[in-house]
Design an enzyme around this catalytic site. Structure first.
Site, PDB file in Angstrom:
ATOM      1  N   ASP A 126      44.930  33.282  45.516  1.00 11.89           N
ATOM      2  CA  ASP A 126      44.343  32.982  44.207  1.00 11.89           C
ATOM      3  C   ASP A 126      44.238  31.473  43.959  1.00 11.89           C
ATOM      4  O   ASP A 126      44.594  30.654  44.826  1.00 11.89           O
ATOM      5  CB  ASP A 126      45.189  33.683  43.120  1.00 11.89           C
ATOM      6  CG  ASP A 126      44.336  34.335  42.057  1.00 11.89           C
ATOM      7  OD1 ASP A 126      43.291  33.753  41.729  1.00 11.89           O
ATOM      8  OD2 ASP A 126      44.714  35.404  41.542  1.00 11.89           O
ATOM      9  N   TRP A 161      37.202  32.598  42.439  1.00  7.65           N
ATOM     10  CA  TRP A 161      36.272  33.046  41.390  1.00  7.65           C
ATOM     11  C   TRP A 161      34.965  32.258  41.350  1.00  7.65           C
ATOM     12  O   TRP A 161      34.323  32.130  40.303  1.00  7.65           O
ATOM     13  CB  TRP A 161      36.915  32.995  39.995  1.00  7.65           C
ATOM     14  CG  TRP A 161      38.389  33.130  39.965  1.00  7.65           C
ATOM     15  CD1 TRP A 161      39.100  34.231  40.338  1.00  7.65           C
ATOM     16  CD2 TRP A 161      39.359  32.140  39.577  1.00  7.65           C
ATOM     17  NE1 TRP A 161      40.435  33.989  40.179  1.00  7.65           N
ATOM     18  CE2 TRP A 161      40.622  32.719  39.714  1.00  7.65           C
ATOM     19  CE3 TRP A 161      39.269  30.828  39.104  1.00  7.65           C
ATOM     20  CZ2 TRP A 161      41.791  32.032  39.415  1.00  7.65           C
ATOM     21  CZ3 TRP A 161      40.437  30.142  38.807  1.00  7.65           C
ATOM     22  CH2 TRP A 161      41.669  30.742  38.970  1.00  7.65           C
ATOM     23  N   GLY A 162      34.571  31.671  42.479  1.00  4.50           N
ATOM     24  CA  GLY A 162      33.338  30.871  42.477  1.00  4.50           C
ATOM     25  C   GLY A 162      33.509  29.506  41.832  1.00  4.50           C
ATOM     26  O   GLY A 162      32.544  28.749  41.684  1.00  4.50           O
ATOM     27  N   ASP A 183      36.846  37.534  36.991  1.00  2.00           N
ATOM     28  CA  ASP A 183      37.484  38.856  37.057  1.00  2.00           C
ATOM     29  C   ASP A 183      36.599  39.950  36.471  1.00  2.00           C
ATOM     30  O   ASP A 183      35.942  39.760  35.458  1.00  2.00           O
ATOM     31  CB  ASP A 183      38.808  38.835  36.278  1.00  2.00           C
ATOM     32  CG  ASP A 183      39.891  38.111  37.054  1.00  2.00           C
ATOM     33  OD1 ASP A 183      39.570  37.460  38.070  1.00  2.00           O
ATOM     34  OD2 ASP A 183      41.051  38.180  36.634  1.00  2.00           O
TER      35      ASP A 183
HETATM   36  C1  GLA Z   1      43.460  36.457  38.953  1.00  2.00           C
HETATM   37  C2  GLA Z   1      42.628  37.221  39.968  1.00  2.00           C
HETATM   38  C3  GLA Z   1      42.816  38.705  39.749  1.00  2.00           C
HETATM   39  C4  GLA Z   1      44.291  39.072  39.895  1.00  2.00           C
HETATM   40  C5  GLA Z   1      45.118  38.240  38.909  1.00  2.00           C
HETATM   41  C6  GLA Z   1      46.610  38.386  39.175  1.00  2.00           C
HETATM   42  O1  GLA Z   1      42.997  36.664  37.659  1.00  2.00           O
HETATM   43  O2  GLA Z   1      41.277  36.858  39.872  1.00  2.00           O
HETATM   44  O3  GLA Z   1      42.044  39.433  40.683  1.00  2.00           O
HETATM   45  O4  GLA Z   1      44.701  38.837  41.223  1.00  2.00           O
HETATM   46  O5  GLA Z   1      44.817  36.849  39.036  1.00  2.00           O
HETATM   47  O6  GLA Z   1      47.388  37.634  38.299  1.00  2.00           O
END
Ligand code: GLA
Length: 382
Positions: A126, A161-162, A183
């Site tokens: 992440d 996330w881009g 997300d």
């Molecule tokens: C981010 C990621 C999610 C998930 C959460 C966990 O938001 O984009 O997919 O893994 O963290 O905390």
């Protein structure tokens, strides 16, 4: 490791967030087997955030929360492997994970070694709490190098996330897939927004490092951590078909222990899966500018096509708008001009019904709001 097709599996986050433990993960793994999802290709079982203690051990290693995972990760990995499945875990490239557990920043080599010792096959990585003075590409390269030298094949699943124009640098890191969007949530607006976000970045995906549109919400029906509202069956169909047309990794996010027959059969739709997993990995392209209803200022429909191995074509009409639409495209735009003497035999991926284009045009007439039509097409004599 070389990633030749979009990875498939199940991930704990969408439904359970921090409410995870060994029993749940094993029950989910067994459900993947027993429901036929594993045979359909869903073979990664991934534990997302919230699995660790808040403090590292005296040896500097990450420690699984003993209340959630009393036997540790190696034992759990062993059981998952014994089912013929692969084991995925989660960490973060920033100062903490998104749920504020310890991350792997500047501990990449220790943690990669630990993951390898535990038998991990996949690492979702992440981007929360990234220090401002560090560059994303540096952080992902650091973890990829540590994993690639860990002595075990571990797929790096980047999750930035881009952000920070991830598409420009992610392939340089050696990651096998990358989250190209924010997300997902279990409602129509989220699905529509993720589809529209993909369209400009299609050239960046493909074999080696696939655009990951986020875990599926199919079958969540408004329940669980990201279950905000839920979707209709029609919307889940469009969601799943779009992920397949766009060659996204397919990580299930629902409770696979309690799936409806609708959910199970959608997730195992063989024609859609064959499009998602097509070995040619050609880029999906758009045909929608041709349609009479097309309004470039209001992107709410798309016609997507993709060349498949062996000469077939995948073709999908998506109505993301709130009104009934008529969508059209021509064979010429798919590379089948009149001079070819060829046409398409189109097989509906949901019903198996066959149809043919009329006078070189393929239309989806009266397409309902949020609905789609997806075909696997054979090139045949006209
Ligand atoms: C981010 C990621 C999610 C998930 C959460 C966990 O938001 O984009 O997919 O893994 O963290 O905390």
């Amino acid at each position: 490791m070389v990633v030749n097709k979009p990875p498939m599996g199940w991930n704990s986050w969408n439904t359970y967030a921090e409410k995870i433990d060994e029993a749940l993960i094993l029950e989910s793994a067994r459900a993947l087997k027993e429901s036929g999802l594993a045979d359909a290709g869903y073979n990664y079982v991934v534990i997302d955030d919230c699995w660790a203690l808040h403090e590292r051990g005296k040896d500097g290693k990450l420690v699984p929360d003993p209340e959630k995972f009393p036997r540790g990760m190696k034992a759990l990995a062993g059981e998952i492997h014994a089912l013929g499945l692969k084991f995925g875990m989660y960490s973060c490239s920033g100062l903490m994970t998104c749920a504020r557990y310890p991350s792997s920043l500047d501990r990449e080599w220790t943690d990669a070694q630990t993951f390898a010792e535990w038998g991990v096959d996949f690492l979702k990585y992440d981007y929360c709490y990234k220090p401002l003075n560090r560059r994303g590409e540096e952080l992902y390269r650091a973890m990829q190098l540590a994993l690639a030298n860990s002595g075990r094949e571990i797929l790096l699943s980047a999750c930035s996330w881009g952000a920070d124009k991830t598409h420009e640098w992610i392939r340089s890191t050696g990651s096998g897939m990358w989250r190209s969007t924010g997300d997902i949530f279990d409602n129509w607006n989220s699905i529509k927004s993720l589809i529209l976000q993909q369209l400009p970045i299609l050239p960046y995906g493909g074999r080696g490092c696939f655009n990951d549109m986020d875990m599926l919400v199919v079958g969540m029906n408004g329940k669980g951590n990201v279950g905000l509202g839920g979707c209709t069956e029609e919307e889940y169909r469009t969601h799943f078909a779009a992920w397949c047309m766009l060659q996204s990794p397919l990580m299930i996010g629902c409770d696979v222990r309690n799936m409806s027959e609708f959910t199970r059969s959608l997730l195992t739709n063989p024609m859609l899966l064959s499009i998602d997993q097509d070995p040619l990995c050609a880029q999906t392209f758009r045909l929608d500018a041709l349609t009479v209803d097309f309004d470039p200022n209001k992107q709410d429909c798309c016609i997507l096509a993709r060349m498949l191995e062996g000469g077939d074509i995948a073709l999908g009409f998506f109505n993301l708008s709130d009104s009934v639409k008529n969508l059209h495209c021509t064979l010429n735009d798919m590379g089948l001009g009149v001079s070819s003497g060829m046409t398409l035999e189109m097989c509906d991926c949901f019903t198996g019904e066959k149809r043919s284009p009329i006078c070189g045009t393929v239309s989806a007439l009266g397409l309902q709001p949020h609905a789609c039509k997806v075909y696997r097409c054979k090139v045949v004599k006209a």
